[in-house]
Design a protein around this motif. Structure first.
Motif, PDB file in Angstrom:
ATOM      1  N   ILE A  16      22.034  12.556   2.540  1.00 38.30           N
ATOM      2  CA  ILE A  16      22.105  12.212   4.059  1.00 38.30           C
ATOM      3  C   ILE A  16      21.641  10.889   4.149  1.00 38.30           C
ATOM      4  CG2 ILE A  16      21.156  12.676   6.410  1.00 38.30           C
ATOM      5  CD1 ILE A  16      20.417  15.580   5.311  1.00 38.30           C
ATOM      6  N   ASP A  18      21.291   8.785   7.443  1.00 32.72           N
ATOM      7  CA  ASP A  18      21.689   8.754   9.178  1.00 32.72           C
ATOM      8  C   ASP A  18      21.374   7.237   9.323  1.00 32.72           C
ATOM      9  OD1 ASP A  18      21.754   9.854  11.368  1.00 32.72           O
ATOM     10  OD2 ASP A  18      19.662  10.378  11.540  1.00 32.72           O
ATOM     11  N   TYR A  51      22.410   6.715  17.351  1.00 26.50           N
ATOM     12  CA  TYR A  51      20.954   7.320  17.533  1.00 26.50           C
ATOM     13  C   TYR A  51      20.607   7.429  15.954  1.00 26.50           C
ATOM     14  CZ  TYR A  51      21.636   7.190  22.540  1.00 26.50           C
ATOM     15  OH  TYR A  51      21.815   7.089  23.732  1.00 26.50           O
ATOM     16  N   VAL A  55      17.375   7.281   8.277  1.00 25.41           N
ATOM     17  CA  VAL A  55      16.700   8.325   7.097  1.00 25.41           C
ATOM     18  C   VAL A  55      17.754   8.338   5.865  1.00 25.41           C
ATOM     19  CG1 VAL A  55      16.197  10.510   6.468  1.00 25.41           C
ATOM     20  CG2 VAL A  55      14.981   9.326   8.394  1.00 25.41           C
ATOM     21  N   PRO A 216      32.884  16.625  19.125  1.00 20.20           N
ATOM     22  CA  PRO A 216      31.826  16.149  18.409  1.00 20.20           C
ATOM     23  C   PRO A 216      32.194  15.745  16.952  1.00 20.20           C
ATOM     24  CG  PRO A 216      31.880  18.527  18.676  1.00 20.20           C
ATOM     25  CD  PRO A 216      32.875  18.036  19.400  1.00 20.20           C
ATOM     26  N   PRO A 218      32.635  15.853  12.863  1.00 24.50           N
ATOM     27  CA  PRO A 218      32.925  17.181  12.328  1.00 24.50           C
ATOM     28  C   PRO A 218      31.686  17.484  11.404  1.00 24.50           C
ATOM     29  CG  PRO A 218      33.711  14.873  11.178  1.00 24.50           C
ATOM     30  CD  PRO A 218      33.157  14.749  12.448  1.00 24.50           C
ATOM     31  N   PRO A 219      31.737  18.754  10.956  1.00 24.54           N
ATOM     32  CA  PRO A 219      30.666  19.349  10.107  1.00 24.54           C
ATOM     33  C   PRO A 219      30.345  18.425   9.001  1.00 24.54           C
ATOM     34  CG  PRO A 219      32.413  21.087  10.673  1.00 24.54           C
ATOM     35  CD  PRO A 219      32.780  19.798  11.161  1.00 24.54           C
ATOM     36  N   GLY A 220      29.065  18.400   8.748  1.00 23.52           N
ATOM     37  CA  GLY A 220      28.550  17.283   7.726  1.00 23.52           C
ATOM     38  C   GLY A 220      28.108  15.940   7.826  1.00 23.52           C
ATOM     39  N   PHE A 221      28.381  15.683   9.214  1.00 27.12           N
ATOM     40  CA  PHE A 221      28.286  14.355   9.682  1.00 27.12           C
ATOM     41  C   PHE A 221      26.990  13.601   9.184  1.00 27.12           C
ATOM     42  CE2 PHE A 221      26.648  11.323  13.114  1.00 27.12           C
ATOM     43  CZ  PHE A 221      27.643  10.380  13.112  1.00 27.12           C
ATOM     44  N   THR A 222      27.085  12.472   8.693  1.00 25.31           N
ATOM     45  CA  THR A 222      25.944  11.900   7.873  1.00 25.31           C
ATOM     46  C   THR A 222      25.652  12.264   6.669  1.00 25.31           C
ATOM     47  OG1 THR A 222      24.055  12.679   8.795  1.00 25.31           O
ATOM     48  CG2 THR A 222      24.881  11.047  10.095  1.00 25.31           C
ATOM     49  N   THR A 223      26.427  13.054   5.980  1.00 27.54           N
ATOM     50  CA  THR A 223      26.258  13.516   4.725  1.00 27.54           C
ATOM     51  C   THR A 223      27.324  13.170   4.040  1.00 27.54           C
ATOM     52  OG1 THR A 223      27.562  15.872   4.648  1.00 27.54           O
ATOM     53  CG2 THR A 223      25.142  15.709   5.627  1.00 27.54           C
TER      54      THR A 223
ATOM     55  N   GLY B 300      26.142  22.866   8.886  1.00 23.96           N
ATOM     56  CA  GLY B 300      26.932  21.290   8.753  1.00 23.96           C
ATOM     57  C   GLY B 300      27.096  20.637   9.952  1.00 23.96           C
ATOM     58  N   SER B 301      26.614  21.387  11.458  1.00 22.73           N
ATOM     59  CA  SER B 301      26.445  20.753  12.505  1.00 22.73           C
ATOM     60  C   SER B 301      25.207  19.779  12.444  1.00 22.73           C
ATOM     61  CB  SER B 301      26.140  21.731  13.649  1.00 22.73           C
ATOM     62  OG  SER B 301      25.115  22.395  13.445  1.00 22.73           O
ATOM     63  N   ILE B 305      21.748  19.837  10.540  1.00 21.05           N
ATOM     64  CA  ILE B 305      21.424  18.881   9.641  1.00 21.05           C
ATOM     65  C   ILE B 305      20.083  18.017  10.117  1.00 21.05           C
ATOM     66  CG2 ILE B 305      21.933  16.465   8.792  1.00 21.05           C
ATOM     67  CD1 ILE B 305      24.897  17.623   8.685  1.00 21.05           C
ATOM     68  N   TYR B 313      10.253  17.308   7.430  1.00 24.99           N
ATOM     69  CA  TYR B 313       9.168  16.551   7.658  1.00 24.99           C
ATOM     70  C   TYR B 313       7.776  17.255   8.079  1.00 24.99           C
ATOM     71  CZ  TYR B 313      13.147  13.336   8.364  1.00 24.99           C
ATOM     72  OH  TYR B 313      14.447  12.671   8.198  1.00 24.99           O
ATOM     73  N   LEU B 348      15.248  13.420  19.305  1.00 26.90           N
ATOM     74  CA  LEU B 348      16.873  13.282  18.841  1.00 26.90           C
ATOM     75  C   LEU B 348      17.476  14.727  18.912  1.00 26.90           C
ATOM     76  CD1 LEU B 348      19.001  11.773  17.204  1.00 26.90           C
ATOM     77  CD2 LEU B 348      17.914  12.355  14.856  1.00 26.90           C
ATOM     78  N   ASN B 355      27.097  22.174  21.385  1.00 26.39           N
ATOM     79  CA  ASN B 355      28.762  22.189  21.468  1.00 26.39           C
ATOM     80  C   ASN B 355      29.020  23.598  21.145  1.00 26.39           C
ATOM     81  OD1 ASN B 355      29.158  19.543  21.605  1.00 26.39           O
ATOM     82  ND2 ASN B 355      28.426  19.121  19.585  1.00 26.39           N
TER      83      ASN B 355
END
Lengths: 614, 370
Positions: A16, A18, A51, A55, A216, A218-223, B300-301, B305, B313, B348, B355
């Motif tokens: 990840i 982020d 935002y 991390v 929004p 897509p799934p797995g955003f930031t991974t 996966g959303s 995540i 944490y 956050l 959604n």
């Protein structure tokens, strides 16, 4: 040694990242301005992850393979299937850019790597030395079916990280013959780690012609996906570079789609007569997180008569990639070992009947070990340059060192690499018997060359960013070239800590930038607000006084000069508010910079842009 | 979604100067703690471990409510709840230090340590017989949550101004049960007094101090002082809801003030509402799920995540605390840093839309990650 020599284990999984993105654009560094939620929601200011927390984490990583020192696989060893994870008892690691004008060396800070046994107990823990990625290239040919809309360009790219794990602590590894030997081999208390990252998800792009922002994400955003290798390191080796045999792709533009090959490194274990080549960041994928390009590859060398001599054939696919991290070990006959000692290693595609990548004809390469620096005026820093010829040390050899800003990504109207007088170094250094030269850099105050007046305010970016490239003085177009093999140096502006700093006069101008550029923190701590900062003074003091390598160090982005950090810490001991300074005179915009930025904005989001802004 | 529509809203804010006649708990619920007055040092250690678990158990629900509040609109209330939570953390550390001081080993890094929602408090804290079972929900801030969850948890032994409202269930008390957490602590203090100074290590080694006004437990008197502070901060004294008669309200009364929307102060013949209001803006509360779990967020959303990161944490925090009280006091710095990360991550999440057509936002699920 290094991860390519001796025993190694392979892991695969996800990461990840982020990262925060308001600071990706120089124009967002506006003095004396506060952004609104609407600004952050806009692509122009917020960009694709306003935002972001910064991390960086390992997730779902498991050991998929292990290779013994003799090159045999440790099939069936209990190490297979164990979890590779990050810290479980402290804050997560962070990933940040060096600078808004150098985003191609993003580094991971404060990462702890763990190997967890089946019962959850740690078998190995090690601290990852802060390392930056390199060898970024367009690795995924097409977006693939997951994306309903064209993805933001980072999805297409791949890169790699190399570092060492230190401060090792071992659990009871007795149940694993591989780990027992691995631990014994790590006699210097260091491990070498390298991983390849690709399949990153930075959401949907904003592309011409409609420039629509699709949400929004897509799934797995930031991974993203990763494969990695952990091997043995020795104290007298570079931490971030393997001084082996460097193969460069025949393609001239790795930042464009359709490439078949990326940079690769190989080493020869003379004692065991083994060639190990790392193709982990070299072979493209047909689609994002899809199938690897699975055409056979021949690994070999060009002999004296220019004939290609095959040493091995591999047919890469995803399973191979995930269980080997793209590393092949090839036994050599005495004759082969002798032949490749003075012949360029080559990767050949029988399908295309074409060479995909090769060592340079003269087999020479030179690269800095540590290649990212942050320096204050008066600081001196050293790095080592490692010169090789066909993988062997190139002794007593002159290395030319010169400024080279071509690898930086200057924004319109923002100068980089000047004044050169603020960073000095010898223009020639000579390697010792091990092929190693020491390069010393000395920083002076660059002033404030990146204070730029624009139509809507003043951009103020502290200090200056420099590129320095080592090369052979007699290099020709046939010599090995890797655009990423240069040293990036951020030199902070001089700053005198005030006798008695006050919030309004001294501290707010420093901290408000963090409130502006890192909005994820705003609901907890508004760095531009006196009361909020006073309320969290203890946390701020604690975090800012930590070593910069600590995952909890603030500011997360690690771009605050030590002098300004000292000013904040000094103020925190007596946090007086002071009086509001008189307003600055209204800046006069430089019309050329304004026009240039307008043009840049039209061009920046296009998928083919050679400059990737993460 | 309220447990009791009667208390969903507190009604109009009382006028300044009127008497706080319903200050005593109307007792829709009354909690009790199974009374096993400790005698031996092993029993004292057992109860101190239970105290550590209890002090922790309130934090997710208090912090969920506090973090759900928009500081710009409801900052006063958020700060009041966080003030209570900070004292719970202090109590957690005090109880753990006493346990260390008498040769115990606080067990903190354990999935069983983490409550699930909806659910009860730690196993020896229950509902008064004859009453509806007390269930804790993980919810955003509401007056109902204050009344029916927080004020139940923090009920003092002997609410002041008891004459006007009274304890409805007072006569049904079972001798074997503690009526309140304060009584539970008092029995620990009594047992320690009987066991004497000899059971203490008389060393600060292994204890965590220097923050939240915490000093090391070096002997019996330090332990008794710490326990007294826990009781007074949590419940006030039988005759005075302010801690030590000062300006800070004990937890039950802090929540009462939030519920009523106005501060109280002692008058000549009881407690009166003051001029100071506690403003509440219902539009300044995150619209988040009740009792969320990781499974509520599609794989996966962004919510899934970021929620998994929150839980990581949170679990790391428990591990850091465990280390801090089991031989590595410096690990408390990691715990403090993780508390900060948790708050950022919570905010956050509460700004991450689900959604799913509901218009709601994600929220921390406070689950353990091994």
């Amino acid at each position: 040694m290094s991860y390519l020599t001796g025993p190694r284990l392979t892991f695969t999984g996800k990461f990840i990242a982020d990262v925060s993105t308001v600071n990706n654009h120089a124009y967002a560094f506006q003095d004396d301005k506060r952004y609104t939620a609407d600004d952050y929601a806009s692509w122009h200011i917020g960009y694709w992850n306003p935002y972001g927390t910064g991390v960086w984490r390992l997730t779902d990583c498991v050991v998929t393979g292990a290779v013994n020192a003799d090159g045999s696989t440790a099939a069936g060893d209990p190490v297979i299937g164990l979890t590779v994870a990050d810290a479980n008892d402290r804050p997560p690691a962070k990933m940040v850019d060096l600078d808004t004008e150098q985003q191609m060396v993003s580094a991971i800070w404060g990462l702890l790597v763990r190997l967890a046994g089946k019962d959850g107990a740690d078998l190995l823990r090690g601290e990852f030395d802060v390392a930056s990625f390199t060898d970024l290239w367009w690795r995924n040919w097409a977006a693939g079916p997951v994306f309903e809309h064209p993805p933001h360009p980072p999805a297409y790219f791949g890169a790699s990280f190399q570092s060492v794990l230190r401060d090792l602590s071992w659990g009871d590894v007795g149940a694993s013959p591989f780990l027992t030997a691995f631990k014994a081999a790590a006699a210097d208390g260091l491990l070498s780690i390298k991983f390849n990252v690709t399949g990153y998800n930075a959401g949907y792009g904003v592309n011409p012609p409609d420039n629509t922002r699709y949400l929004p994400n897509p799934p797995g955003f930031t991974t993203g996906l990763m494969t990695g290798t952990i091997g043995i390191a020795a104290r007298d080796e570079p931490r971030f570079y393997t001084p082996g045999r460097q193969l460069q792709p025949t393609s001239s533009n790795l930042m464009a789609p359709g490439n078949r090959f990326g940079y690769a490194t190989a080493v020869v274990d003379e004692q065991r007569s083994l060639l190990t080549i790392d193709l982990g960041n070299s072979i493209p994928f047909k689609t994002w997180r899809g199938e690897m390009v699975d055409e056979p590859l021949h690994i070999g060398y060009f002999g004296g008569s220019d004939d290609f001599n095959r040493l091995a054939e591999i047919t890469p696919d995803n399973a191979w990639y995930e269980t080997t991290a793209g590393i092949c070990t090839i036994p050599l006959t005495d004759a082969q070992r002798a032949a490749i000692g003075s012949s360029p290693l080559t990767v050949y595609s029988p399908t295309l009947k074409a060479v995909l990548g090769s060592e340079s004809p003269d087999g020479r390469a030179v690269c800095a070990d540590q290649f990212v620096f942050r320096m204050s005026p008066g600081d001196s820093a050293t790095t080592t340059l490692w010169a090789t010829r066909f993988g062997k040390p190139l002794a007593n050899t002159a290395i030319a060192v010169a400024f080279d800003s071509t690898g930086l990504q200057p924004s319109n109207g923002v100068p980089v690499g000047e004044p050169e007088s603020a960073l000095s170094f010898d223009d020639t250094v000579t390697t010792d018997a091990r092929g190693v030269a020491t390069l010393t850099m000395k920083a002076q105050d660059p002033g404030t060359p990146r204070t730029v007046t624009r139509k809507d305010g003043e951009i103020v970016i502290d200090g200056q960013i420099y590129g320095i490239r080592p090369s052979f003085p007699d290099a020709t177009p046939l010599s090995y070239q890797n655009a990423y093999d240069f040293i990036s140096v951020l030199v902070w502006s001089g700053y005198a800590v005030p006798e008695q700093p006050t919030w309004e006069q001294d501290i707010k101008p420093i901290l408000v930038e963090y409130a502006n550029l890192y909005p994820v923190m705003l609901p907890v701590l508004d760095m531009g607000n006196y009361d909020s900062v006073c309320k969290h003074l203890y946390a701020l003091q604690t975090a800012m006084a930590l070593p910069v390598e600590d995952p909890n160090y603030m500011p997360v982005v690690r771009d605050l000069s030590p002098a300004k950090s000292d000013a904040v810490l000094k103020w925190a001991t007596n946090p007086i508010r002071g009086v509001v300074p008189p307003p600055k005179p209204t800046p006069v915009a430089d019309p050329s910079a304004v026009a240039a930025e307008a043009l840049s904005w039209a061009a920046a989001p296009s998928a083919g842009s050679p400059i990737l802004r993460k | 979604m309220t447990t009791n529509t009667l208390w969903a809203e507190a009604g109009p804010v009382p006028a300044a100067g009127t008497k706080a006649t319903d200050l005593a708990k109307p007792a829709s619920h009354t909690l009790f703690v199974q009374a096993k007055p400790p005698v031996t040092i092993e029993e004292v250690r057992y109860n101190l471990q239970l105290a550590v678990e209890l002090e922790h158990a309130t934090l997710p629900v208090y912090l969920q409510a506090a973090y759900s509040l928009d500081d710009a609109k409801n900052g006063v209330i958020a700060n009041m709840i966080i003030g209570v939570a900070m004292q719970e953390m202090e109590h957690f550390c005090q109880a753990a230090n006493i346990l260390v001081a008498v040769g115990g080993h606080p067990a903190i890094d354990d999935p069983k340590f983490v409550p699930s929602y909806p659910g009860g408090l730690p196993k020896e804290i229950g509902t008064q017989p004859g009453q509806e079972k007390f269930i804790v929900h993980l919810r955003p801030f509401s007056k109902d949550q204050i009344k029916n969850c927080f004020m139940v948890i923090e009920e003092p032994a002997d609410p002041v101004d008891i004459k006007d409202a009274g304890l409805l269930r007072a006569s049904s008390d079972i001798q074997d049960n503690y009526r309140t957490i304060g009584q539970f602590y008092e029995d620990i203090a009594k047992a320690l007094t009987d066991l004497g100074d000899g059971v203490f290590s008389h060393s600060a080694d292994g204890q965590v101090y220097g923050m939240l006004g915490i000093t090391p437990i070096l002997g019996l008197q330090d332990a008794l002082d710490a326990i007294n502070r826990i009781i007074v901060e949590g419940e006030g004294t039988p005759t005075n809801p302010t801690e030590d008669g000062g300006a800070d309200m004990a937890h039950y009364y802090t929540y009462y003030e939030i519920y009523k929307g106005r501060k109280i102060a002692k008058g000549p013949d009881g407690w009166y509402f003051t001029d100071e209001t506690i403003p509440y803006d219902p539009t300044g509360v995150a619209d988040i799920l009740d009792d969320p779990t990781q499974a509520d967020y599609p794989a996966g959303s962004a919510a899934a995540i970021q929620s998994q990161s929150f839980n990581t944490y949170y679990s790391n925090l428990l591990k850091a605390l465990h280390q801090a009280f089991n031989g590595r006091p410096d690990a408390i710095n990691n715990a403090i840093a993780l508390m900060f990360d948790l708050k950022i991550q919570a905010k956050l999440l509460m700004n991450t839309p689900l959604n799913d057509g509901s218009g709601k936002f994600a929220a921390p699920t406070w689950q353990y990650v091994p």
